[in-house]
Design an enzyme around this catalytic site. Structure first.
Site, PDB file in Angstrom:
ATOM      1  N   CYS A 166      35.824  10.972 -27.193  1.00  9.84           N
ATOM      2  CA  CYS A 166      34.601  10.221 -26.913  1.00  9.84           C
ATOM      3  C   CYS A 166      33.358  11.075 -27.216  1.00  9.84           C
ATOM      4  O   CYS A 166      33.120  12.080 -26.546  1.00  9.84           O
ATOM      5  CB  CYS A 166      34.631   9.798 -25.444  1.00  9.84           C
ATOM      6  SG  CYS A 166      33.079   9.217 -24.766  1.00  9.84           S
ATOM      7  N   CYS A 209      30.899  11.458 -24.359  1.00 15.98           N
ATOM      8  CA  CYS A 209      31.494  12.352 -23.353  1.00 15.98           C
ATOM      9  C   CYS A 209      31.280  13.811 -23.750  1.00 15.98           C
ATOM     10  O   CYS A 209      30.994  14.656 -22.897  1.00 15.98           O
ATOM     11  CB  CYS A 209      32.992  12.087 -23.210  1.00 15.98           C
ATOM     12  SG  CYS A 209      33.406  10.427 -22.657  1.00 15.98           S
TER      13      CYS A 209
END
Length: 99
Positions: free
Chosen positions: A24, A27
């Protein structure tokens, strides 16, 4: 992290849980912010990083549908939830309010 250990951590004081994944991009952008917060709140709040690919049960249990999802718990109760990349200022303000 074992589910029982995770839940036990939530029961005491303030805990920020960062639900994320290695693949991600937001993230990855959130990661240095979380690392700074870990240092800043060392003795005042717990900060736990949970990889949703390795902990699908926890992600499902806490209804994590998008990542990063950041949840602040106080004495085991969810008090604030953020979805998506958040600034250090916003997270720190919420942690300070919770403490």
């Amino acid at each position: 992290m074992h589910i029982d250990q995770f839940k036990e951590n939530l029961l005491n004081g303030v805990t920020l849980v960062d639900f994320n994944a290695d693949w991600c991009a937001p993230c990855k952008a959130q990661e240095p912010i979380i690392k700074n917060l870990i240092k800043q709140y060392e003795n005042r709040a717990s900060i736990i990083e949970i990889n949703i690919d390795e902990n699908r049960t926890l992600a499902t249990q806490y209804m994590v549908q998008s990542i990063p999802t950041l949840i602040i718990f106080k004495e085991g109760k969810e008090i604030k939830r953020f979805i998506g990349l958040q600034s250090e200022t916003i997270i720190a303000k919420s942690l300070d309010e919770a403490i």
